[in-house]
Write an enzyme that holds these catalytic residues in place. Structure first.
Site, mmCIF file in Angstrom:
data_model
loop_
_atom_site.group_PDB
_atom_site.id
_atom_site.type_symbol
_atom_site.label_atom_id
_atom_site.label_comp_id
_atom_site.label_asym_id
_atom_site.label_seq_id
_atom_site.Cartn_x
_atom_site.Cartn_y
_atom_site.Cartn_z
ATOM 1 N N HIS A 127 30.225 -17.149 -34.789
ATOM 2 C CA HIS A 127 30.236 -18.601 -35.107
ATOM 3 C C HIS A 127 29.382 -19.136 -33.926
ATOM 4 O O HIS A 127 28.939 -20.516 -33.891
ATOM 5 C CB HIS A 127 31.387 -19.299 -35.046
ATOM 6 C CG HIS A 127 32.163 -19.155 -36.293
ATOM 7 N ND1 HIS A 127 31.685 -19.160 -37.421
ATOM 8 C CD2 HIS A 127 33.577 -18.530 -36.477
ATOM 9 C CE1 HIS A 127 32.884 -18.942 -38.442
ATOM 10 N NE2 HIS A 127 33.748 -18.217 -37.737
ATOM 11 N N ASP A 164 32.930 -11.037 -42.689
ATOM 12 C CA ASP A 164 34.245 -12.207 -42.183
ATOM 13 C C ASP A 164 34.372 -13.270 -43.406
ATOM 14 O O ASP A 164 33.361 -13.685 -43.959
ATOM 15 C CB ASP A 164 33.569 -12.844 -40.840
ATOM 16 C CG ASP A 164 34.764 -13.574 -40.235
ATOM 17 O OD1 ASP A 164 35.471 -14.522 -40.769
ATOM 18 O OD2 ASP A 164 35.429 -12.857 -39.213
ATOM 19 N N HIS A 166 34.931 -16.314 -43.033
ATOM 20 C CA HIS A 166 34.210 -17.439 -42.533
ATOM 21 C C HIS A 166 32.521 -17.319 -42.454
ATOM 22 O O HIS A 166 32.347 -16.185 -41.762
ATOM 23 C CB HIS A 166 34.943 -18.019 -41.179
ATOM 24 C CG HIS A 166 36.292 -18.465 -41.379
ATOM 25 N ND1 HIS A 166 37.086 -17.394 -40.988
ATOM 26 C CD2 HIS A 166 36.903 -19.276 -41.678
ATOM 27 C CE1 HIS A 166 38.369 -17.760 -40.973
ATOM 28 N NE2 HIS A 166 38.313 -19.095 -41.514
ATOM 29 N N ASP A 248 39.568 -11.108 -41.937
ATOM 30 C CA ASP A 248 40.282 -11.996 -42.543
ATOM 31 C C ASP A 248 40.224 -12.586 -43.856
ATOM 32 O O ASP A 248 40.556 -13.462 -44.400
ATOM 33 C CB ASP A 248 39.953 -13.397 -41.627
ATOM 34 C CG ASP A 248 38.483 -13.502 -41.109
ATOM 35 O OD1 ASP A 248 37.694 -12.816 -41.733
ATOM 36 O OD2 ASP A 248 38.226 -14.551 -40.367
#
Length: 311
Positions: A127, A164, A166, A248
């Site tokens: 991120h 991931d 996200h 995740d």
């Protein structure tokens, strides 16, 4: 396959507030999982700490200095960098050691010391944008590793595959206008950080997003991989594949609503190894990103590393 593992106790010393999902117990869960006899053949190494200058491969100096100013000095002190990103006294050392491990992993696969490498580090990195620490991330380990492969080893085409749950907005931001790096991402959408639509393709078409709707499972994930990610990789013919390995999307994870099982990460790893065999002399570097349910994380990371070892 010869598989190397980078680990370090410093990753336990990046402290976040009580109840924060990105916590030291994540490392403990992975350490227990990889302590099983199935992993006796892993080549375990202590992760080296990178210099501060290494961060400049993917970030401007002002970003490095901004992060450094946020590191507290007092024992037990925790600073909030932004909405959900925190720093403790050892956080900079942990982050730089994650960077160092990612760079060492690249060196290993290009010099033949290992076919592939898994880096079990925290804080995560995907991120972190060029000038912004966010989403638990300070520095973008995958981006730094890609730049290191280009600068040190002359890699012409580097692919980063991010599964991931996200979207890896930081990696996309850094390589948006770079034709030499392919970024492919599967992720839940809508979900934090809000980026990652299919029509976000970069200046040169080297950004490939495969968003997944909430509550889908293995079939949708594998179809996205087969229809979007794998064809892009085959066409790109990378010299190196870097995996932003977040776990995740597992059905147990509390931060999203994708329903994968551990075998899905085994399957995806196998498909990437097949492509690496064809164009990248088996070179694969896998960097831990997210995964916040300890049982789901341990299961998924274990199966991922086992597939790296088996080929």
């Amino acid at each position: 396959m010869s598989t190397r593992l980078y680990e370090h106790p410093i990753f336990l010393e990046h402290v976040t507030p009580a109840g924060h999902p990105e916590r030291s117990d994540r490392m403990r869960a992975i350490n227990v999982a990889l302590g099983h006899p199935n992993f006796e053949q892993l080549d375990r190494k202590q992760a080296p700490q990178a210099s501060e200058d290494a961060v400049l491969l993917a970030h401007p100096e002002e970003h490095l200095r901004a992060v450094m100013r946020q590191i507290p000095e007092g024992d037990g002190e925790i600073n909030q960098i932004e909405a959900d990103t925190y720093a403790s006294p050892k956080s900079l050392q942990a982050a730089l050691t994650g960077v160092g491990a990612a760079m060492a992993a690249v060196d290993d696969v290009f010099t033949g010391k290992a076919d592939n490498v898994f880096v079990a580090a925290r804080p995560p990195g995907h991120h972190a944008e060029k000038t912004t620490a966010m989403g638990f991330c300070f520095f973008n380990n995958a981006a730094i590793a890609a730049r290191h492969a280009q600068k040190r080893h002359g890699a012409e085409r580097v692919a980063i595959v991010d599964w991931d749950v996200h979207h890896g907005n930081g990696t996309q931001d850094i390589f948006w206008d770079d034709a030499s790096v392919l970024f492919c991402s599967t992720h839940q959408m809508p979900l934090y950080p809000g980026s990652g639509a299919k029509d976000e393709s970069g200046k040169h078409g080297t950004i490939v997003n495969a968003p997944l709707s909430p509550n889908v499972g293995s079939d949708h994930f594998r179809e996205a991989f087969k229809s979007r990610v794998l064809p892009a990789l085959v066409d790109f013919r990378p010299d190196l594949i870097i995996i932003s390995a977040g776990f995740d999307a597992h059905h147990r994870d509390p931060l999203a609503q994708i329903n994968l099982v551990g075998e899905d990460f085994d399957w995806a790893t196998g498909r990437l190894l097949e492509i690496a065999d064809k164009s990248a002399s088996n070179r694969v570097v896998s960097l831990l990103e997210g995964g916040y349910d300890l049982e789901g994380l341990a299961e998924s990371a274990g199966l991922h590393v086992l597939r790296l070892m088996k080929g």
